[in-house]
Design a protein around this motif. Structure first.
Motif, mmCIF file in Angstrom:
data_model
loop_
_atom_site.group_PDB
_atom_site.id
_atom_site.type_symbol
_atom_site.label_atom_id
_atom_site.label_comp_id
_atom_site.label_asym_id
_atom_site.label_seq_id
_atom_site.Cartn_x
_atom_site.Cartn_y
_atom_site.Cartn_z
ATOM 1 N N UNK A 78 -0.569 1.804 -5.175
ATOM 2 C CA UNK A 78 -1.262 3.260 -5.718
ATOM 3 C C UNK A 78 -0.333 4.420 -5.083
ATOM 4 N N UNK A 79 -1.199 5.426 -5.185
ATOM 5 C CA UNK A 79 -0.603 6.687 -4.450
ATOM 6 C C UNK A 79 -1.596 7.303 -3.483
ATOM 7 N N UNK A 80 -1.134 7.806 -2.315
ATOM 8 C CA UNK A 80 -2.110 8.519 -1.432
ATOM 9 C C UNK A 80 -1.348 9.659 -0.865
ATOM 10 N N UNK A 81 -1.742 10.821 -1.772
ATOM 11 C CA UNK A 81 -1.167 12.030 -1.118
ATOM 12 C C UNK A 81 -1.991 12.736 0.080
ATOM 13 N N UNK A 82 -3.073 12.272 0.645
ATOM 14 C CA UNK A 82 -3.767 12.668 1.441
ATOM 15 C C UNK A 82 -3.066 12.663 2.883
ATOM 16 N N UNK A 100 1.115 7.743 -14.198
ATOM 17 C CA UNK A 100 1.916 6.617 -13.596
ATOM 18 C C UNK A 100 1.292 5.367 -14.391
ATOM 19 N N UNK A 101 0.228 5.212 -14.132
ATOM 20 C CA UNK A 101 -0.667 4.002 -14.629
ATOM 21 C C UNK A 101 -0.785 3.930 -16.047
ATOM 22 N N UNK A 110 0.854 -1.062 -0.099
ATOM 23 C CA UNK A 110 -0.094 0.080 -0.273
ATOM 24 C C UNK A 110 0.800 1.228 -0.140
ATOM 25 N N UNK A 111 0.425 2.233 -0.596
ATOM 26 C CA UNK A 111 1.408 3.735 -0.416
ATOM 27 C C UNK A 111 1.631 3.933 0.958
ATOM 28 N N UNK A 112 0.744 3.820 1.860
ATOM 29 C CA UNK A 112 1.206 4.057 3.099
ATOM 30 C C UNK A 112 2.408 3.436 3.357
ATOM 31 N N UNK A 113 2.739 2.117 3.007
ATOM 32 C CA UNK A 113 4.162 1.494 3.547
ATOM 33 C C UNK A 113 5.001 1.441 2.345
ATOM 34 N N UNK A 114 4.782 2.343 1.382
ATOM 35 C CA UNK A 114 5.738 2.408 0.196
ATOM 36 C C UNK A 114 7.149 2.711 0.727
ATOM 37 N N UNK A 115 7.578 2.943 1.830
ATOM 38 C CA UNK A 115 8.909 3.372 2.001
ATOM 39 C C UNK A 115 9.756 2.110 2.379
ATOM 40 N N UNK A 116 8.667 0.796 2.519
ATOM 41 C CA UNK A 116 9.334 -0.212 2.924
ATOM 42 C C UNK A 116 9.775 -1.072 1.858
ATOM 43 N N UNK A 127 7.491 2.574 -5.454
ATOM 44 C CA UNK A 127 6.865 1.477 -5.134
ATOM 45 C C UNK A 127 5.608 0.834 -6.229
ATOM 46 N N UNK A 128 4.917 1.924 -6.568
ATOM 47 C CA UNK A 128 3.779 2.050 -7.354
ATOM 48 C C UNK A 128 4.344 1.594 -8.902
ATOM 49 N N UNK A 129 5.268 2.280 -9.303
ATOM 50 C CA UNK A 129 5.610 1.785 -10.695
ATOM 51 C C UNK A 129 6.325 0.446 -10.684
#
Length: 261
Positions: free
Chosen positions: A94-98, A139-140, A63-69, A110-112
């Protein structure tokens, strides 16, 4: 009817997972997709799905929230997990800029990478987008011709965004958000715009308990057994004469076609 978005790995289900699945079966659900949102939860989701063969399947992703992993180790582990027969999609990605729990740069990386992995493995993608539509679509889009399918899970965006996603060929996941008389009215008005062969239904349990549910559980926890309520409400708001039994079957067929199950 088929539940495409269930967070069965949530600790909210720690005490009664088996009962949750049993209640879903009793409510008439024919199958469920358990969402993976990190490497650990993707592994847990696959293990849970294996306990209910031909009834539960799972996704594998970050998930984008965990993308740093996301790194090479996580990528290889997700790749290995995706080889399991009951893992039928890459994601939730995906992306979550919220909230930006991970930086936008980490989210995009991570999404790409997950889009590339899905294309390589010929698996559909289970997508998340919040407050990130322009960059998400940018990106998609180049990857879509290389993917067998994609669903934007828990869609809550604008009509312009919906029309753009439909033009790209995405399937649209609708949750009990549409049952919220405060936040869901705009989405409710958009339901007739979604072609029925592109519509998928989900609870996103344990989150997004439908606010118009007549007998709400005291713990306010959502469950897949409430999916029939969402089906009935979506059918009502799509067209006054739309049969919820028919809609349940069509969306079930859509899910099985997308996820090849």
């Amino acid at each position: 009817m088929f539940e495409i978005g269930l967070n069965l790995t949530s600790n909210q289900f720690d005490k009664d997972r088996a009962e949750v699945v049993a209640r879903a079966e009793e409510a008439g659900l024919s199958g469920m997709l358990i969402t993976g949102t990190s490497l650990e939860e993707s592994q847990q989701a696959q293990t849970l799905a294996a306990q209910y063969p031909d009834y539960c399947w799972s996704t594998a992703g970050v998930h984008p929230h965990q993308a740093s992993q996301w790194d090479s180790r996580v990528e290889q582990a997700i790749r290995a997990l995706a080889a399991e027969a009951n893992v039928v999609a890459i994601g939730e990605c995906g992306l979550d800029f919220n909230r930006n729990f991970s930086t936008p740069a980490d989210q995009e990386r991570a999404f790409t990478a997950q889009l590339a992995l899905a294309a390589e493995l010929s698996l559909p993608v289970f997508l998340h987008c919040r407050d990130a539509h322009p960059r998400f679509a940018e990106l998609l889009t180049p990857w879509l011709p290389k993917l067998p399918g994609a669903v934007l899970h828990c869609f809550t965006g604008s009509q312009q965004e919906l029309e753009h996603y439909l033009s790209l060929g995405l399937s649209i996941g609708i949750t009990g958000w549409v049952c919220d008389e405060r936040r869901g009215l705009e989405l409710r008005e958009m339901l007739p715009l979604i072609p029925v062969d592109r519509l998928l239904l989900e609870t996103d349990a344990p989150y997004l308990l439908p606010r118009d549910l007549e007998n709400k559980p005291k713990n306010r926890r959502n469950e897949p057994c409430f999916l029939p309520h969402i089906v009935r409400q979506v059918a009502l708001w799509r067209a006054k004469d739309e049969d919820p039994v028919w809609l349940a079957q069509i969306t079930d067929d859509n899910a099985r076609r997308l996820f090849k199950i």
